[in-house]
Design an enzyme around this catalytic site. Structure first.
Site, PDB file in Angstrom:
ATOM      1  N   SER A 105       0.830  -1.003   0.094  1.00 23.46           N
ATOM      2  CA  SER A 105      -0.141   0.002  -0.006  1.00 23.46           C
ATOM      3  C   SER A 105       1.010   1.384  -0.212  1.00 23.46           C
ATOM      4  CB  SER A 105      -0.975   0.027   1.278  1.00 23.46           C
ATOM      5  OG  SER A 105      -0.279  -0.052   2.367  1.00 23.46           O
ATOM      6  N   GLY A 108       1.669   1.799  -3.521  1.00 21.09           N
ATOM      7  CA  GLY A 108       0.436   2.037  -4.347  1.00 21.09           C
ATOM      8  C   GLY A 108       0.098   3.505  -4.089  1.00 21.09           C
ATOM      9  N   ARG A 109       0.325   4.129  -2.719  1.00 19.23           N
ATOM     10  CA  ARG A 109       0.079   5.545  -2.513  1.00 19.23           C
ATOM     11  C   ARG A 109       0.857   6.564  -3.349  1.00 19.23           C
ATOM     12  NH1 ARG A 109      -1.946   5.065   3.604  1.00 19.23           N
ATOM     13  NH2 ARG A 109      -2.572   3.057   3.347  1.00 19.23           N
ATOM     14  N   ASP A 122      -1.285 -20.316  -9.441  1.00 19.99           N
ATOM     15  CA  ASP A 122      -1.913 -21.560  -9.338  1.00 19.99           C
ATOM     16  C   ASP A 122      -1.378 -22.460  -8.421  1.00 19.99           C
ATOM     17  OD1 ASP A 122      -4.456 -21.423 -10.809  1.00 19.99           O
ATOM     18  OD2 ASP A 122      -2.995 -21.255 -12.651  1.00 19.99           O
ATOM     19  N   LEU A 131       6.444  -9.460 -12.581  1.00 22.33           N
ATOM     20  CA  LEU A 131       5.720  -8.424 -12.084  1.00 22.33           C
ATOM     21  C   LEU A 131       5.244  -7.506 -13.157  1.00 22.33           C
ATOM     22  CD1 LEU A 131       7.878  -7.609  -9.000  1.00 22.33           C
ATOM     23  CD2 LEU A 131       5.910  -8.769  -9.002  1.00 22.33           C
ATOM     24  N   GLU A 132       4.249  -6.710 -13.194  1.00 21.67           N
ATOM     25  CA  GLU A 132       3.932  -5.913 -14.196  1.00 21.67           C
ATOM     26  C   GLU A 132       3.929  -4.604 -13.776  1.00 21.67           C
ATOM     27  OE1 GLU A 132       0.792  -9.544 -15.887  1.00 21.67           O
ATOM     28  OE2 GLU A 132       0.292  -7.708 -14.544  1.00 21.67           O
ATOM     29  N   GLN A 151       3.569  -8.210  -1.714  1.00 18.20           N
ATOM     30  CA  GLN A 151       3.410  -9.274  -0.927  1.00 18.20           C
ATOM     31  C   GLN A 151       2.462 -10.391  -1.094  1.00 18.20           C
ATOM     32  OE1 GLN A 151       1.418  -7.247   2.394  1.00 18.20           O
ATOM     33  NE2 GLN A 151      -0.202  -6.376   0.963  1.00 18.20           N
ATOM     34  N   GLN A 177      10.024 -20.357 -14.673  1.00 17.93           N
ATOM     35  CA  GLN A 177      10.614 -18.987 -15.005  1.00 17.93           C
ATOM     36  C   GLN A 177      11.746 -18.587 -13.932  1.00 17.93           C
ATOM     37  OE1 GLN A 177       7.402 -16.485 -16.068  1.00 17.93           O
ATOM     38  NE2 GLN A 177       7.248 -15.683 -14.122  1.00 17.93           N
TER      39      GLN A 177
END
Length: 194
Positions: A105, A108-109, A122, A131-132, A151, A177
Site C-alpha cells: 500500500s 500504491g500511494r 496456481d 511483475l507488471e 506481498q 521461469q
C-alpha cells in the site's frame, strides 16, 4: 470453503516444505502474507520499434530489452511507463494452496502498481513471479534492487487440485521461469486449449 492462511499457518507450511520460498527471511512474514522483493533484471519496452503496435498473434520477444538495476543506483520508472520485473524469491506451491500477489500500500500511494492482471498463482506453480510494474504517478518513481515490492498471501483450496500448473495439456507457459518473461499469449492461437 477456502481460507487465507495466517502467519502461524504460513510458518507451518514452510517448515513442512509445502510452501517453498527461496531466499526466505522469517522477518518478512506479515499477519497473513509474506513480503517479496524486486530482483535486478527488468524488461523495458521499446517505444521506437517497428511496427508501432503489438500483434497478440506474434511473439513479442523483440518488444523489450533487458536491463539490470545497479547494486547502488536506482532505476527510474517514468510516468506512464510499464515494464516487466521479477521477484527475487522463487516460489513453489503444493496441490492444495493458491497464492495472491498484491502490491504494498505504501508504494500504491505513490502510484506504483505491481501487476495489471497477473496476481493469481496456481497450485503447482514453481518459479519466480513476473511483475507488471507501471507508474501512474506524475513523477518518476525509483526502483531499487531487493526493495520490498509486494506481498503474497496464500489460500487453501476446498480439496487438492487434480491438474497442477505445468501439467501436460494445460498449456502452462511460465512454469520454472527465473527472470521477467514476456508474454507467450501468441501460443494461444491455433490451440484447442482453454
Amino acid at each position: 470453503m477456502s481460507m487465507v492462511l495466517s502467519d502461524c499457518t504460513i510458518k507451518e507450511e514452510i517448515a513442512k516444505g509445502r510452501i517453498v520460498i527461496e531466499p526466505f527471511d522469517p522477518a518478512c512474514i506479515q499477519p497473513a502474507s509474506i513480503d517479496i522483493h524486486l530482483d535486478k533484471k527488468l524488461l523495458v519496452f521499446k517505444t521506437w520499434r517497428y511496427p508501432f503496435y503489438i500483434d497478440v498473434k506474434k511473439s513479442m520477444d523483440d518488444l523489450a530489452e533487458s536491463v539490470e538495476i545497479s547494486e547502488d543506483e536506482p532505476f527510474l520508472l517514468n510516468p506512464g511507463e510499464f515494464l516487466l520485473a521479477s521477484t527475487l524469491e522463487s516460489i513453489a506451491l503444493p496441490n492444495d494452496i493458491v497464492a495472491r500477489l498484491e502490491g504494498k500500500s505504501s508504494l500504491g500511494r505513490i502510484g506504483l502498481l505491481i501487476h495489471s492482471t497477473a496476481g493469481y498463482v496456481d497450485p503447482g506453480w514453481c518459479g519466480h513471479l513476473t511483475l507488471e510494474l507501471s507508474n501512474v504517478a506524475k513523477l518518476p518513481v525509483t526502483l531499487y534492487y531487493k526493495m520490498a515490492i509486494g506481498q503474497i498471501s496464500f489460500l487453501r483450496l476446498t480439496c487438492p487440485a487434480e491438474r497442477l500448473y505445468g501439467s501436460t495439456g494445460l498449456g502452462s507457459k511460465y512454469q520454472g521461469q527465473k527472470e521477467p518473461t514476456p508474454t507467450r499469449y501468441y501460443k494461444e492461437f491455433g490451440s484447442e486449449e482453454c
